[in-house]
Design a protein around this motif. Structure first.
Motif, PDB file in Angstrom:
ATOM      1  N   SER A  20       0.829  -1.209   0.000  1.00 39.48           N
ATOM      2  CA  SER A  20       0.000   0.000   0.000  1.00 39.48           C
ATOM      3  C   SER A  20       0.862   1.257   0.000  1.00 39.48           C
ATOM      4  CB  SER A  20      -0.923   0.011   1.217  1.00 39.48           C
ATOM      5  OG  SER A  20      -1.792  -1.104   1.212  1.00 39.48           O
ATOM      6  N   SER A  21       1.912   1.254   0.794  1.00 38.56           N
ATOM      7  CA  SER A  21       2.799   2.421   0.830  1.00 38.56           C
ATOM      8  C   SER A  21       3.481   2.627  -0.514  1.00 38.56           C
ATOM      9  CB  SER A  21       3.836   2.262   1.941  1.00 38.56           C
ATOM     10  OG  SER A  21       4.712   1.167   1.672  1.00 38.56           O
ATOM     11  N   LEU A  22       3.834   1.538  -1.167  1.00 42.60           N
ATOM     12  CA  LEU A  22       4.457   1.632  -2.497  1.00 42.60           C
ATOM     13  C   LEU A  22       3.475   2.235  -3.505  1.00 42.60           C
ATOM     14  CD1 LEU A  22       7.018   0.937  -4.124  1.00 42.60           C
ATOM     15  CD2 LEU A  22       5.984  -1.279  -4.620  1.00 42.60           C
ATOM     16  N   ALA A  23       2.220   1.804  -3.411  1.00 40.33           N
ATOM     17  CA  ALA A  23       1.198   2.342  -4.313  1.00 40.33           C
ATOM     18  C   ALA A  23       0.934   3.823  -4.024  1.00 40.33           C
ATOM     19  CB  ALA A  23      -0.092   1.539  -4.169  1.00 40.33           C
ATOM     20  N   GLY A  67      14.057   6.650  -3.783  1.00 40.88           N
ATOM     21  CA  GLY A  67      13.186   7.718  -3.310  1.00 40.88           C
ATOM     22  C   GLY A  67      12.077   7.192  -2.412  1.00 40.88           C
ATOM     23  N   TYR A  68      11.529   6.047  -2.798  1.00 45.07           N
ATOM     24  CA  TYR A  68      10.478   5.432  -1.979  1.00 45.07           C
ATOM     25  C   TYR A  68      11.009   5.061  -0.606  1.00 45.07           C
ATOM     26  CZ  TYR A  68       7.777   1.510  -0.130  1.00 45.07           C
ATOM     27  OH  TYR A  68       7.098   0.650   0.700  1.00 45.07           O
ATOM     28  N   TRP A  69      12.201   4.500  -0.553  1.00 45.18           N
ATOM     29  CA  TRP A  69      12.773   4.105   0.730  1.00 45.18           C
ATOM     30  C   TRP A  69      13.069   5.324   1.608  1.00 45.18           C
ATOM     31  CZ3 TRP A  69      12.676   0.418   3.931  1.00 45.18           C
ATOM     32  CH2 TRP A  69      13.590   0.339   4.973  1.00 45.18           C
ATOM     33  N   GLN A  70      13.534   6.406   0.987  1.00 41.45           N
ATOM     34  CA  GLN A  70      13.772   7.631   1.755  1.00 41.45           C
ATOM     35  C   GLN A  70      12.467   8.147   2.360  1.00 41.45           C
ATOM     36  OE1 GLN A  70      16.530   9.280   2.483  1.00 41.45           O
ATOM     37  NE2 GLN A  70      18.091   8.399   1.160  1.00 41.45           N
ATOM     38  N   TRP A  71      11.406   8.140   1.558  1.00 42.39           N
ATOM     39  CA  TRP A  71      10.104   8.615   2.048  1.00 42.39           C
ATOM     40  C   TRP A  71       9.568   7.707   3.140  1.00 42.39           C
ATOM     41  CZ3 TRP A  71       5.247   6.063   1.201  1.00 42.39           C
ATOM     42  CH2 TRP A  71       4.140   6.784   1.643  1.00 42.39           C
TER      43      TRP A  71
END
Length: 316
Positions: A20-23, A67-71
């Protein structure tokens, strides 16, 4: 409780939150155009320096996974970034609004649990016209959307019968209860109907079960039979649907918040989406998903504790 069932449910919780977070993070990149331009309100001639600063802050120039991992790492540490519209920390914005949503959902949850189970139990035990009437009314409540129920309650209890205020969340305990009564009922009405229907079915089935008939034949007082045998054994399905209902309240709270101007997280997300403030939208969406999944997982675990057969089936 079956350890395999527990591990499976917890694993599903983690996977669901990650997907869900990835989406949620990836939705910004699916929007046509430059995400950085979107974050400054879609200006036709944005300042290149501003765009560069946004790309750096939101890691838009980084590879997607990085970028996703940073967020996500920032979110896990309580850092949801800065709002470009409100010029404030997203965490502070959420903290200022979370109390209103918790109060509304908590009030609605109490209504779902108490009113729904009471109506369903009364219908099952009384039978006859009482059961027919309550079944019809709860079926009607299930069919009315939250926004329609909000309009009906405002018209009846604020216009025709000016008993309750219809805007804001109020101040103090008395003011909060008064202001949140109509939005709480509007939010809870559908799930009151569901819980009442499930309670009626479960209690009705238990009253006809063999062990209940045996207890009655032995001279056990009727109230003791109902409390110890009927209500106790019917609690598992009632708790399960109540838990799903409470999770559903979180998902639909924004509708009631907008209709009554209570100003919670749902209203904040709608306001941010209309202003294209993606940092706020992403943060609130992630919080809603996490709370929804955690509640559902908790319901599964408690239901399994109440009925071990459910755990055995889920672990297969």
């Amino acid at each position: 409780m079956n350890l395999r069932f527990l591990a499976t449910r917890l694993g599903m919780l983690v996977v669901t939150v990650l997907v869900s977070s990835l989406a949620i993070y990836g939705a910004m990149f699916l929007t046509p155009g430059d995400p950085a331009t979107l974050l400054v309100g879609g200006s036709r001639d944005p300042d290149p320096a501003v765009l560069a600063g946004i790309r750096q802050e939101y890691h838009l120039d980084d590879p997607f996974i990085q970028g996703y991992w940073q967020w996500l790492s920032g979110c896990l540490h309580g850092d949801f970034g800065q709002s470009l519209v409100y010029r404030d920390s997203v965490a502070d914005l959420i903290g200022a609004r979370a109390g209103d949503t918790l109060a509304l959902v908590g009030y609605a949850s109490v209504l779902v649990l108490t009113v729904g189970t009471a109506i369903g139990t009364l219908a099952a035990l009384r039978g006859g016209r009482t059961e027919t009437l309550t079944t019809a009314l709860t079926a009607g409540a299930m069919a009315v959307p939250t926004f329609v129920m909000s309009v009906l309650l405002i018209w009846l209890f604020a216009v025709q019968l000016p008993w309750f205020p219809v805007y804001g969340s109020g101040e103090g305990l008395t003011g909060t209860l008064s202001n949140l009564t109509l939005p709480a009922f509007a939010l809870a009405m559908t799930w009151i109907g569901y819980v009442a229907q499930v309670t009626r079915t479960a209690v009705r089935a238990e009253t006809r079960s063999e062990h209940v008939e045996t207890a009655r034949s032995r001279g056990v007082p009727e109230w003791t039979v109902i409390r110890r045998h009927v209500l106790h054994n019917a609690s598992a399905p009632v708790f399960a649907v109540s838990g799903v209902g409470i999770a559903g309240l979180i998902a639909t709270a924004a509708v009631a918040e907008q209709a009554f101007g209570t100003g919670g997280l749902g209203a904040l997300m709608i306001e941010a989406a209309s202003k294209q403030d993606m940092a706020v939208v992403q943060a609130v969406s992630l919080i809603f998903v996490v709370v929804f999944v955690v509640i559902n997982t908790t319901v599964d675990l408690v239901s399994a504790a109440l009925d071990p057969r459910a755990a055995q089936k889920g672990a297969r």
